[in-house]
Structures are given as structure tokens and as C-alpha cells.
Design a protein around this motif. Sequence first.
Motif, mmCIF file in Angstrom:
data_model
loop_
_atom_site.group_PDB
_atom_site.id
_atom_site.type_symbol
_atom_site.label_atom_id
_atom_site.label_comp_id
_atom_site.label_asym_id
_atom_site.label_seq_id
_atom_site.Cartn_x
_atom_site.Cartn_y
_atom_site.Cartn_z
ATOM 1 N N VAL A 1 0.852 -1.193 0.000
ATOM 2 C CA VAL A 1 0.000 0.000 0.000
ATOM 3 C C VAL A 1 0.885 1.238 0.000
ATOM 4 C CG1 VAL A 1 -1.815 1.267 1.196
ATOM 5 C CG2 VAL A 1 -1.811 -1.223 1.233
ATOM 6 N N LYS A 2 0.828 1.977 -1.089
ATOM 7 C CA LYS A 2 1.594 3.205 -1.257
ATOM 8 C C LYS A 2 0.835 4.068 -2.253
ATOM 9 C CE LYS A 2 6.097 4.999 -2.468
ATOM 10 N NZ LYS A 2 7.426 4.727 -2.973
ATOM 11 N N PHE A 3 0.760 5.368 -1.980
ATOM 12 C CA PHE A 3 0.008 6.285 -2.834
ATOM 13 C C PHE A 3 0.944 7.285 -3.500
ATOM 14 C CE2 PHE A 3 -2.955 4.765 0.355
ATOM 15 C CZ PHE A 3 -4.028 4.391 -0.418
ATOM 16 N N HIS A 4 0.536 7.765 -4.684
ATOM 17 C CA HIS A 4 1.297 8.782 -5.402
ATOM 18 C C HIS A 4 1.332 10.061 -4.573
ATOM 19 C CE1 HIS A 4 1.881 6.750 -9.246
ATOM 20 N NE2 HIS A 4 0.636 6.299 -9.148
ATOM 21 N N THR A 5 2.472 10.750 -4.605
ATOM 22 C CA THR A 5 2.625 11.978 -3.820
ATOM 23 C C THR A 5 2.491 13.239 -4.669
ATOM 24 O OG1 THR A 5 5.022 11.890 -4.086
ATOM 25 C CG2 THR A 5 4.100 10.875 -2.099
ATOM 26 N N ARG A 6 2.236 13.078 -5.947
ATOM 27 C CA ARG A 6 2.112 14.228 -6.840
ATOM 28 C C ARG A 6 0.804 14.972 -6.563
ATOM 29 N NH1 ARG A 6 -0.208 13.825 -11.773
ATOM 30 N NH2 ARG A 6 0.022 11.593 -11.533
ATOM 31 N N LEU A 7 0.884 16.287 -6.415
ATOM 32 C CA LEU A 7 -0.289 17.123 -6.154
ATOM 33 C C LEU A 7 -1.166 17.183 -7.403
ATOM 34 C CD1 LEU A 7 -1.652 19.105 -4.105
ATOM 35 C CD2 LEU A 7 -0.407 20.919 -5.281
ATOM 36 N N PRO A 8 -2.431 16.784 -7.312
ATOM 37 C CA PRO A 8 -3.319 16.852 -8.479
ATOM 38 C C PRO A 8 -3.581 18.303 -8.890
ATOM 39 C CG PRO A 8 -4.269 15.485 -6.748
ATOM 40 C CD PRO A 8 -3.083 16.167 -6.170
ATOM 41 N N ALA A 9 -3.812 18.502 -10.160
ATOM 42 C CA ALA A 9 -4.051 19.852 -10.688
ATOM 43 C C ALA A 9 -5.276 20.492 -10.036
ATOM 44 C CB ALA A 9 -4.232 19.790 -12.202
ATOM 45 N N GLU A 10 -6.283 19.691 -9.673
ATOM 46 C CA GLU A 10 -7.497 20.233 -9.050
ATOM 47 C C GLU A 10 -7.220 20.862 -7.690
ATOM 48 O OE1 GLU A 10 -8.733 16.829 -11.693
ATOM 49 O OE2 GLU A 10 -7.288 17.063 -10.082
ATOM 50 N N LEU A 11 -6.149 20.450 -7.023
ATOM 51 C CA LEU A 11 -5.821 20.974 -5.704
ATOM 52 C C LEU A 11 -4.768 22.071 -5.742
ATOM 53 C CD1 LEU A 11 -5.695 17.669 -3.625
ATOM 54 C CD2 LEU A 11 -7.578 19.291 -3.848
ATOM 55 N N ASP A 12 -4.245 22.342 -6.932
ATOM 56 C CA ASP A 12 -3.217 23.369 -7.069
ATOM 57 C C ASP A 12 -3.784 24.720 -6.664
ATOM 58 O OD1 ASP A 12 -0.624 24.101 -7.637
ATOM 59 O OD2 ASP A 12 -1.044 24.583 -9.733
ATOM 60 N N GLY A 13 -3.107 25.401 -5.762
ATOM 61 C CA GLY A 13 -3.568 26.692 -5.273
ATOM 62 C C GLY A 13 -4.498 26.586 -4.072
ATOM 63 N N MET A 14 -4.965 25.388 -3.768
ATOM 64 C CA MET A 14 -5.845 25.203 -2.612
ATOM 65 C C MET A 14 -5.054 24.747 -1.390
ATOM 66 S SD MET A 14 -9.005 23.344 -4.483
ATOM 67 C CE MET A 14 -10.266 23.776 -3.319
ATOM 68 N N ILE A 15 -3.964 24.039 -1.631
ATOM 69 C CA ILE A 15 -3.110 23.543 -0.553
ATOM 70 C C ILE A 15 -1.670 23.559 -1.053
ATOM 71 C CG2 ILE A 15 -3.361 21.114 -1.197
ATOM 72 C CD1 ILE A 15 -3.427 20.581 1.891
ATOM 73 N N GLU A 16 -0.754 23.840 -0.147
ATOM 74 C CA GLU A 16 0.647 23.905 -0.525
ATOM 75 C C GLU A 16 1.150 22.508 -0.879
ATOM 76 O OE1 GLU A 16 -0.446 25.035 2.544
ATOM 77 O OE2 GLU A 16 -0.667 27.109 1.902
ATOM 78 N N ARG A 17 2.002 22.469 -1.887
ATOM 79 C CA ARG A 17 2.535 21.195 -2.373
ATOM 80 C C ARG A 17 3.258 20.429 -1.259
ATOM 81 N NH1 ARG A 17 3.290 19.300 -7.258
ATOM 82 N NH2 ARG A 17 2.837 21.312 -8.184
ATOM 83 N N HIS A 18 4.101 21.109 -0.487
ATOM 84 C CA HIS A 18 4.886 20.415 0.543
ATOM 85 C C HIS A 18 3.992 19.875 1.661
ATOM 86 C CE1 HIS A 18 4.783 23.615 3.632
ATOM 87 N NE2 HIS A 18 4.729 24.433 2.600
ATOM 88 N N VAL A 19 2.892 20.550 1.974
ATOM 89 C CA VAL A 19 1.959 20.067 2.996
ATOM 90 C C VAL A 19 1.251 18.810 2.506
ATOM 91 C CG1 VAL A 19 -0.154 20.622 4.269
ATOM 92 C CG2 VAL A 19 1.627 22.363 3.992
ATOM 93 N N PHE A 20 0.802 18.845 1.249
ATOM 94 C CA PHE A 20 0.134 17.684 0.659
ATOM 95 C C PHE A 20 1.086 16.491 0.614
ATOM 96 C CE2 PHE A 20 -0.721 15.091 -3.099
ATOM 97 C CZ PHE A 20 -2.002 14.675 -2.820
ATOM 98 N N GLU A 21 2.308 16.722 0.134
ATOM 99 C CA GLU A 21 3.289 15.638 0.031
ATOM 100 C C GLU A 21 3.644 15.076 1.400
ATOM 101 O OE1 GLU A 21 6.527 17.266 -2.234
ATOM 102 O OE2 GLU A 21 5.453 17.019 -4.137
ATOM 103 N N ALA A 22 3.737 15.938 2.414
ATOM 104 C CA ALA A 22 4.040 15.472 3.773
ATOM 105 C C ALA A 22 2.925 14.571 4.289
ATOM 106 C CB ALA A 22 4.249 16.661 4.707
ATOM 107 N N THR A 23 1.675 14.926 4.013
ATOM 108 C CA THR A 23 0.542 14.103 4.436
ATOM 109 C C THR A 23 0.586 12.738 3.766
ATOM 110 O OG1 THR A 23 -0.848 16.057 4.770
ATOM 111 C CG2 THR A 23 -1.981 13.951 4.495
ATOM 112 N N ILE A 24 0.768 12.717 2.455
ATOM 113 C CA ILE A 24 0.778 11.452 1.716
ATOM 114 C C ILE A 24 1.988 10.611 2.119
ATOM 115 C CG2 ILE A 24 0.794 10.359 -0.565
ATOM 116 C CD1 ILE A 24 -1.802 11.890 0.156
#
Length: 179
Positions: A69-92
Amino acid sequence: MIALNQVHRALQSEVIHAAMGFFRDIMSQGGGGSGTPAGGNPTALQGVGGGVVFSKVFIQRDYSEGTSVKFHTRLPAELDGMIERHVFEATINRLNEFYAEAEEGSCGTYCEGCIGCITAYLIYMCSETHYEKTLRKISKFVASQNERIYNPKGLQLIDPTYRGLRVIEITIFDRPGRT
């Protein structure tokens, strides 16, 4: 044990409905609106009260290193500008670490399996497995991330166990003032 799991799932369902109600109230106070969901996502839905419009974004599993079980860490385009990339990547990345911890074999997990076999798996009525304990930690982590990071930004991270560990679902609530 089964009753506790049912209570746990019912409480999580109530939390999700409470969050939807919260955003529904925000929409009704802001005069409603018929905003377009981010990215024109085809999974856009209209809320029960007619005020909340939301869409869903799915983070797919990463099978490049096998079936763990492992998920992609790339920020989807739909979330761009809604959440910071590093915060999203840290969560994933933290979720990926939790799942790696849950699946790793250790002396304790092997003994757990042997004791389960010896007791005809009746031991699992009295205790949780290492995997179940880690899934509980993941649920707490997702709830804390929602509370601290995602909900204030109009997002809701859904626990991957609710989607069979196939995807991470992120709900985007369209609020007044967002285009």
C-alpha cells in the motif's frame, strides 16, 4: 470487537456528515451560489440542501514498487492553489510510512500469527492485530490532518480504508468567494 468497529464507523460517518453540514451552513450564509467545482471534475455533486457543491479528487495507488500500500505523492491539478505542495506531500508520505509500518514483518507480528493459529484465531476476539492498531493510528492521523489543515481550506481527506485502500479521496467543498 465487532460492535466497537461498528460504533467507530458510525462515529466517522457522523463526523463527515457534520463537516458537510458545516459547509452547507457556510454556503447558505454566503448567499449560496452555483460555483463550478475545481477543475470541472466530473464527480461534482450537489448537496442535499441545494447549497453545497463539491467535487472529489482521487489519489491513486502507486504500484511501481509492488503491491504494498503506497500512494502517489504528486499534487493533483485540481488541488493546485488550494493547498501547498509540501503540505500535501508530507501528508501522503506520512500515510505511506504508516502503511509500510503496518505491513512490515517483525518477531511480534509472526508471534501474533502463531498465537492466532494455536487459539483457532479466538485471540482476535480479545486483542487487536498490529495491522488493526496501525489502521487506527491512520484514522486518527487523517482526522487530525482534516481538523488542522484540510477542513479550514474547504477540503476533506477521506480515510483510504473506506475506499478499500485503492485510492485516497479528497472532497473539495465549493465555498462562497471561490471561483
